[in-house]
Design a protein around this motif. Structure first.
Motif: not given
Length: 266
Positions: A193, A206, A230, A232-233, A238, A240, A260
């Protein structure tokens, strides 16, 4: 580039290991990157198998980073929980001052003599490391750390959510030892990541509390590659995932969940 002054990631000290500055991670100058401690625990499992360890493929390795791993004197203990003719289940723990900071769980499977009729592999390779320029992570807080202890090669633009890169260790895990493919894969797998964060790591952290590594075989040679994606929200989570390569082709895959957060300004 400054020369690497550490002889290894860890220096044996009696029944423990002293962590060097080369283990330093990107988020805190006092704590380690997750790759070296993961590899140290794998080394302890292989030590229990002794001369038989190359007969067993670490088909699945789960790393639990239970708290930040300090750059300090650490102890590692491994155990074989079950051992059958085809599978071994093993654990290893990493402790600091009697507090567990990380745990490894592994399922090792016995490989048999090759039978081409059993193989069903998609022909998948990536360009060799010699064809790619060197790259160094720039978001670490200290100039001395993990980012200097590995050599990274890629053509891809960074940061992005997709990234393919090769890596090799510039120093051994422990002085005087040649790292096994399992160790090399774990040292780099935890950086997946970091190679493909999607977000700018100078503005966001992260952190992966876990890592799963699945291998079809132990990687061969000093170079290991990751083909990473990867996601993420907006709610701070997240994921990976990556494929693992050596020079002969695909040899495994990784998955890690991510926490994150916005990075504190410094």
């Amino acid at each position: 580039m400054d020369p690497i002054t550490d002889k290894a990631f860890y220096i044996p000290d009696g029944d423990a290991f002293v962590s060097t500055a080369s283990t330093r991670g990107p988020w805190d100058v006092q704590t380690q990157h997750g790759g070296p401690p993961s590899a140290l625990m794998a080394r302890a499992v292989d030590a229990l198998l002794a001369d038989e360890h190359l007969l067993w493929v670490p088909a699945r390795t789960t790393i639990e980073l239970r708290r930040p791993v300090p750059i300090a004197r650490l102890q590692v203990v491994a155990a074989l929980e079950t051992r059958g003719r085809q599978a071994i289940r093993a654990t290893a723990t990493l402790t600091h001052n009697d507090t567990e900071v990380a745990r490894l769980r592994a399922t090792l499977l016995r490989a048999v003599d090759p039978d081409p009729k059993m193989a069903c592999e998609p022909p998948s390779r990536i360009d060799p490391p010699e064809s790619m320029p060197g790259y160094e992570f720039t978001f670490f807080l200290d100039p001395i750390g993990y980012q200097r202890a590995i050599e990274l090669r890629t053509r891809d633009a960074w940061p992005s959510a997709r990234f393919t890169s090769w890596s090799r260790m510039r120093i051994p895990l422990v002085p005087g030892e040649v790292p096994d493919g399992w160790q090399r894969a774990l040292v780099f797998a935890d950086a997946a990541h970091g190679t493909a964060p999607g977000l700018d790591p100078t503005k966001y952290t992260l952190v992966n509390p876990d890592l799963d590594l699945s291998l079809l075989r132990r990687p061969i040679g000093e170079w290991v590659a990751l083909d990473v994606e990867t996601t993420t929200t907006a709610t701070g989570l997240g994921l990976t995932r990556s494929r693992v390569f050596d020079r002969t082709g695909v040899c495994g895959a990784t998955s890690a969940t991510l926490i994150v957060r916005r990075r504190d300004p410094r």
